[in-house]
Design an enzyme around this catalytic site. Structure first.
Site, PDB file in Angstrom:
ATOM      1  N   GLY A   1       0.809  -1.222   0.000  1.00  0.00           N
ATOM      2  CA  GLY A   1       0.000   0.000   0.000  1.00  0.00           C
ATOM      3  C   GLY A   1       0.838   1.265   0.000  1.00  0.00           C
TER       4      GLY A   1
ATOM      5  N   TYR B   1       9.632   9.656  -3.666  1.00  0.00           N
ATOM      6  CA  TYR B   1       9.120   8.278  -3.591  1.00  0.00           C
ATOM      7  C   TYR B   1      10.232   7.303  -3.196  1.00  0.00           C
ATOM      8  CZ  TYR B   1       7.716   3.783  -5.665  1.00  0.00           C
ATOM      9  OH  TYR B   1       7.454   2.448  -5.882  1.00  0.00           O
TER      10      TYR B   1
HETATM   11  C1  15L Z   1       8.279   1.614  -9.307  1.00  0.00           C
HETATM   12  O1  15L Z   1       8.676   1.600  -8.151  1.00  0.00           O
HETATM   13  C2  15L Z   1       6.883   2.008  -9.622  1.00  0.00           C
HETATM   14  O2  15L Z   1       5.959   1.639  -8.615  1.00  0.00           O
HETATM   15  C3  15L Z   1       6.435   1.468 -10.971  1.00  0.00           C
HETATM   16  O3  15L Z   1       5.250   2.142 -11.339  1.00  0.00           O
HETATM   17  C4  15L Z   1       7.512   1.634 -12.043  1.00  0.00           C
HETATM   18  O4  15L Z   1       7.724   3.000 -12.277  1.00  0.00           O
HETATM   19  C5  15L Z   1       8.796   0.961 -11.567  1.00  0.00           C
HETATM   20  O5  15L Z   1       9.172   1.445 -10.317  1.00  0.00           O
HETATM   21  C6  15L Z   1       9.952   1.140 -12.557  1.00  0.00           C
HETATM   22  O6  15L Z   1      11.019   1.595 -12.144  1.00  0.00           O
HETATM   23  O7  15L Z   1       9.786   0.803 -13.724  1.00  0.00           O
END
Ligand code: 15L
Length: 270
Positions: free
Chosen positions: A70, A134
């Site tokens: 989540g 993030y």
């Molecule tokens: C992630 O952490 C994301 O949640 C996903 O949407 C993609 O962006 C992935 O990384 C990625 O690096 O391709």
């Protein structure tokens, strides 16, 4: 492992796991802000806002293990990341401790280490180099996991997920692809292996162009089945349609690195 909660049930990875974990554990509970569109009668769903500790406590109550997917799954404004991924992750670990949950598998991300150049191979001993707010939140979750493992005795596994998809989407994803069934293997190691205390695994399949040393996962018996080179031609054809991205093409995190970038115009060789 009988009672397993999966947070983030309505997200892309959650939807995929609802199909793949069916029958693996006797009682699966799913939670999210809103139920998955295809929730079947008889599936256990608990609506929970991760930023509200009372919701989170109700969701984790009676569980033996948690798969924590989540939160907000891409780069976002600070308030969004703060509430969903920082406060939310804290609430999840703390609620688990209070309710006596024994194991947590935390969905970390490659973006916790996105600012390593693609030419560098890294293991889990490389310091975090997040490429976004993030990515910082994922590094935070890994650190929180270590605290709850070593201070409070939970068994914690962090999986730095590359890109979960049926096939790799482009050149970068040839290096970080994770076949859904391989993610299930890693999750099951985290929930079931008797020797887990605190581990960080890379969530990657058998990728010949991979950048990560996944020795820790292999020691626990991980044997990825997906081979990204089997999809090479399609991925490279998709790549050819993308515009060049000087920063994003250099670093492992791709566009998460180039977005908002106003740092050193020289690319770091290390
Ligand atoms: C992630 O952490 C994301 O949640 C996903 O949407 C993609 O962006 C992935 O990384 C990625 O690096 O391709």
């Amino acid at each position: 492992m009988k009672n397993v909660l999966v947070t983030g049930a309505s997200g892309k990875i959650g939807m995929c796991l609802r199909a793949l974990l069916k029958g693996v554990y006797p009682h699966l509970r799913w939670s999210d802000l809103k139920p998955p569109a295809d929730l079947a009668a008889g599936e256990d769903f608990v609506r929970a806002d991760l930023a509200d500790v009372r919701h989170v406590e109700a969701a984790v109550d009676g569980m033996d293990g948690i798969v924590h997917l989540g939160g907000f799954s891409v780069e976002g404004p600070w308030d969004t990341i703060l509430n969903a991924n920082i406060v939310g992750c804290y609430n999840l670990f703390e609620a688990a401790r209070r309710k006596g949950v024994k194991r947590i598998v935390f969905a970390s991300s490659n973006h916790a280490v996105g600012f390593y150049p693609r030419r560098r191979r890294i293991g889990i001993d490389a310091p975090v180099r997040p490429d976004s707010r993030y990515g910082v939140s994922k590094a935070f979750g890994e650190a929180l996991g270590a605290l709850y493992a070593f201070k409070h005795g939970l068994a914690v596994t962090c999986i730095r997920i590359g890109n979960l998809n049926d096939a790799p989407l482009d050149e970068r994803r040839l290096s970080i692809w994770l076949k859904p069934e391989d993610l299930v293997q890693l999750i099951r190691i985290g929930l079931e292996h008797p020797d887990i205390r605190y581990e960080v695994f890379f969530g990657a399949s058998d990728n010949a162009r991979g950048w990560w040393d996944n020795e820790a996962a292999f020691r626990f018996g991980y044997r990825p089945q997906g081979r990204s080179e089997d999809h090479r031609d399609a991925a490279l054809a998709a790549q050819a349609k993308l515009p060049p991205d000087r920063i994003g093409d250099w670093y492992q995190g791709g566009t998460f690195c180039s977005d908002e970038y106003d740092g050193d115009p020289d690319l770091s060789p290390i």
